[in-house]
Scaffold this motif. Structure first.
Motif, PDB file in Angstrom:
ATOM      1  N   LYS A   1     119.189  21.847 -23.081  1.00  0.00           N
ATOM      2  CA  LYS A   1     118.113  22.692 -23.605  1.00  0.00           C
ATOM      3  C   LYS A   1     117.869  23.897 -22.705  1.00  0.00           C
ATOM      4  O   LYS A   1     117.589  24.996 -23.184  1.00  0.00           O
ATOM      5  CB  LYS A   1     116.831  21.872 -23.756  1.00  0.00           C
ATOM      6  CG  LYS A   1     116.867  20.866 -24.906  1.00  0.00           C
ATOM      7  CD  LYS A   1     115.561  20.122 -25.011  1.00  0.00           C
ATOM      8  CE  LYS A   1     115.492  19.260 -26.273  1.00  0.00           C
ATOM      9  NZ  LYS A   1     116.580  18.297 -26.372  1.00  0.00           N
TER      10      LYS A   1
ATOM     11  N   SER B   1     120.595  25.146 -25.647  1.00  0.00           N
ATOM     12  CA  SER B   1     120.986  24.162 -26.663  1.00  0.00           C
ATOM     13  C   SER B   1     122.353  24.506 -27.257  1.00  0.00           C
ATOM     14  O   SER B   1     122.528  24.611 -28.475  1.00  0.00           O
ATOM     15  CB  SER B   1     119.930  24.075 -27.765  1.00  0.00           C
ATOM     16  OG  SER B   1     118.684  23.679 -27.241  1.00  0.00           O
TER      17      SER B   1
ATOM     18  N   SER C   1     124.463  28.010 -30.828  1.00  0.00           N
ATOM     19  CA  SER C   1     123.302  27.246 -30.401  1.00  0.00           C
ATOM     20  C   SER C   1     122.790  26.424 -31.575  1.00  0.00           C
ATOM     21  O   SER C   1     122.850  26.870 -32.733  1.00  0.00           O
ATOM     22  CB  SER C   1     122.191  28.173 -29.905  1.00  0.00           C
ATOM     23  OG  SER C   1     120.965  27.469 -29.749  1.00  0.00           O
ATOM     24  N   SER C   2     122.271  25.233 -31.273  1.00  0.00           N
ATOM     25  CA  SER C   2     121.706  24.401 -32.337  1.00  0.00           C
ATOM     26  C   SER C   2     120.389  24.957 -32.848  1.00  0.00           C
ATOM     27  O   SER C   2     119.829  24.452 -33.826  1.00  0.00           O
ATOM     28  CB  SER C   2     121.493  22.972 -31.829  1.00  0.00           C
ATOM     29  OG  SER C   2     120.548  22.951 -30.771  1.00  0.00           O
ATOM     30  N   LEU C   3     119.880  26.019 -32.210  1.00  0.00           N
ATOM     31  CA  LEU C   3     118.582  26.581 -32.579  1.00  0.00           C
ATOM     32  C   LEU C   3     118.675  27.839 -33.432  1.00  0.00           C
ATOM     33  O   LEU C   3     117.668  28.304 -33.959  1.00  0.00           O
ATOM     34  CB  LEU C   3     117.785  26.910 -31.309  1.00  0.00           C
ATOM     35  CG  LEU C   3     117.550  25.758 -30.334  1.00  0.00           C
ATOM     36  CD1 LEU C   3     116.844  26.268 -29.089  1.00  0.00           C
ATOM     37  CD2 LEU C   3     116.760  24.646 -30.989  1.00  0.00           C
ATOM     38  N   ILE C   4     119.884  28.410 -33.551  1.00  0.00           N
ATOM     39  CA  ILE C   4     120.037  29.688 -34.243  1.00  0.00           C
ATOM     40  C   ILE C   4     121.135  29.580 -35.291  1.00  0.00           C
ATOM     41  O   ILE C   4     122.251  29.148 -34.992  1.00  0.00           O
ATOM     42  CB  ILE C   4     120.365  30.826 -33.252  1.00  0.00           C
ATOM     43  CG1 ILE C   4     119.246  30.977 -32.227  1.00  0.00           C
ATOM     44  CG2 ILE C   4     120.579  32.142 -33.993  1.00  0.00           C
ATOM     45  CD1 ILE C   4     119.508  32.019 -31.173  1.00  0.00           C
TER      46      ILE C   4
ATOM     47  N   ASP D   1     116.960  30.207 -39.236  1.00  0.00           N
ATOM     48  CA  ASP D   1     116.983  28.749 -39.369  1.00  0.00           C
ATOM     49  C   ASP D   1     118.421  28.228 -39.338  1.00  0.00           C
ATOM     50  O   ASP D   1     119.235  28.620 -40.175  1.00  0.00           O
ATOM     51  CB  ASP D   1     116.323  28.348 -40.684  1.00  0.00           C
ATOM     52  CG  ASP D   1     115.882  26.896 -40.692  1.00  0.00           C
ATOM     53  OD1 ASP D   1     116.505  26.112 -39.967  1.00  0.00           O
ATOM     54  OD2 ASP D   1     114.939  26.557 -41.415  1.00  0.00           O
TER      55      ASP D   1
ATOM     56  N   GLN E   1     119.365  25.159 -39.960  1.00  0.00           N
ATOM     57  CA  GLN E   1     119.491  23.930 -40.738  1.00  0.00           C
ATOM     58  C   GLN E   1     119.234  24.174 -42.220  1.00  0.00           C
ATOM     59  O   GLN E   1     118.558  25.126 -42.607  1.00  0.00           O
ATOM     60  CB  GLN E   1     118.497  22.886 -40.206  1.00  0.00           C
ATOM     61  CG  GLN E   1     118.765  22.493 -38.773  1.00  0.00           C
ATOM     62  CD  GLN E   1     117.493  22.156 -38.013  1.00  0.00           C
ATOM     63  OE1 GLN E   1     116.398  22.561 -38.403  1.00  0.00           O
ATOM     64  NE2 GLN E   1     117.632  21.436 -36.922  1.00  0.00           N
TER      65      GLN E   1
ATOM     66  N   ASN F   1     122.263  20.421 -39.625  1.00  0.00           N
ATOM     67  CA  ASN F   1     122.628  21.609 -38.862  1.00  0.00           C
ATOM     68  C   ASN F   1     123.964  22.115 -39.383  1.00  0.00           C
ATOM     69  O   ASN F   1     124.982  21.423 -39.313  1.00  0.00           O
ATOM     70  CB  ASN F   1     122.718  21.281 -37.369  1.00  0.00           C
ATOM     71  CG  ASN F   1     122.953  22.522 -36.526  1.00  0.00           C
ATOM     72  OD1 ASN F   1     124.035  23.089 -36.521  1.00  0.00           O
ATOM     73  ND2 ASN F   1     121.927  22.952 -35.808  1.00  0.00           N
TER      74      ASN F   1
END
Length: 221
Positions: free
Chosen positions: A45, A49, A60-63, A159, A161, A207
């Motif tokens: 993190k 991430s 990244s798992s966030l973008i 997002d 996901q 994701n």
């Protein structure tokens, strides 16, 4: 006069010492401590991430990311590469017009109301495209099957996901274009679906980047 000058020198010296101590504590030791704790306890993190594919950082798992074909002459926007699972629409994304050295993403929403003519037009066109793109010879998508996240962007436009419903809607198209069995791809979606946080927070989600990495591995086999 001499006493006043001496007091001034002493106060100045005390101020300099306080500045140096606070700089050392707040500007060096504290950041090093927090960085060390973050790297030790939350390494992934703390580093954004990151998601890796074959040891290489691919995102990244966030973008969220887009999966498009190369831009053709005369096109304003590239067409989606339909052999991959597609993310939510990204109407909120812009281009960086400030720093021309880098192509940065500027996040944001469309900020249109529900009865805005432009938004209605975008959603209508997006739904028609989802129905057309995901219908195959043996699987027909109905407009009522299209979930909201397939035709609307998130608040940030970034997002990463999609809903399991939107992922499942794409299964037959992805299977057909990659010459895979639909059941194999359905299992891929199920294996990459995350449930609610702590069992009750949020909604199940997939994701897209991680799903496409798994798809790439399946194609390779």
């Amino acid at each position: 006069m001499n006493n006043s000058f001496g007091n001034t020198v002493r106060l100045f010296g005390a101020g300099v010492r306080a500045l140096l101590v606070l700089t050392l504590v707040c500007g060096v030791l504290y950041p090093l401590l927090i960085t060390g704790i973050a790297q030790g306890l939350f390494h992934n993190k703390a580093n954004g991430s990151e998601i890796k594919d074959g040891g290489k950082v691919v995102g990244s798992s966030l973008i969220g990311q887009t999966y498009n074909l190369p831009l053709k002459n005369g096109e304003e926007t590239p067409a989606p590469d339909l052999k991959w699972f597609q993310p939510r629409p990204s109407n909120g994304l812009g281009t960086n017009s400030v720093n021309t050295q880098y192509s940065l993403i500027l996040s944001g929403a469309t900020n249109r109301s529900g009865d805005n003519e432009d938004l209605i037009k975008w959603v209508t066109e997006a739904k028609a495209a989802v129905v057309k793109d995901n219908s195959t010879a043996d699987f027909k998508v109905k407009p009522s099957d299209v979930p909201a996240d397939a035709v609307t962007s998130s608040g940030s436009g970034l997002d990463p996901q999609i809903s399991p419903e939107y992922a499942e809607l794409q299964v037959h198209r992805v299977a057909a274009l990659n010459k895979l069995d639909a059941q194999q791809v359905e299992k891929l979606v199920a294996d990459n679906t995350d449930g609610r946080i702590l069992g009750f927070i949020g909604e199940p989600r997939v994701n897209v980047l991680q799903l496409n990495i798994a798809l790439k591995a399946l194609i390779a086999h």
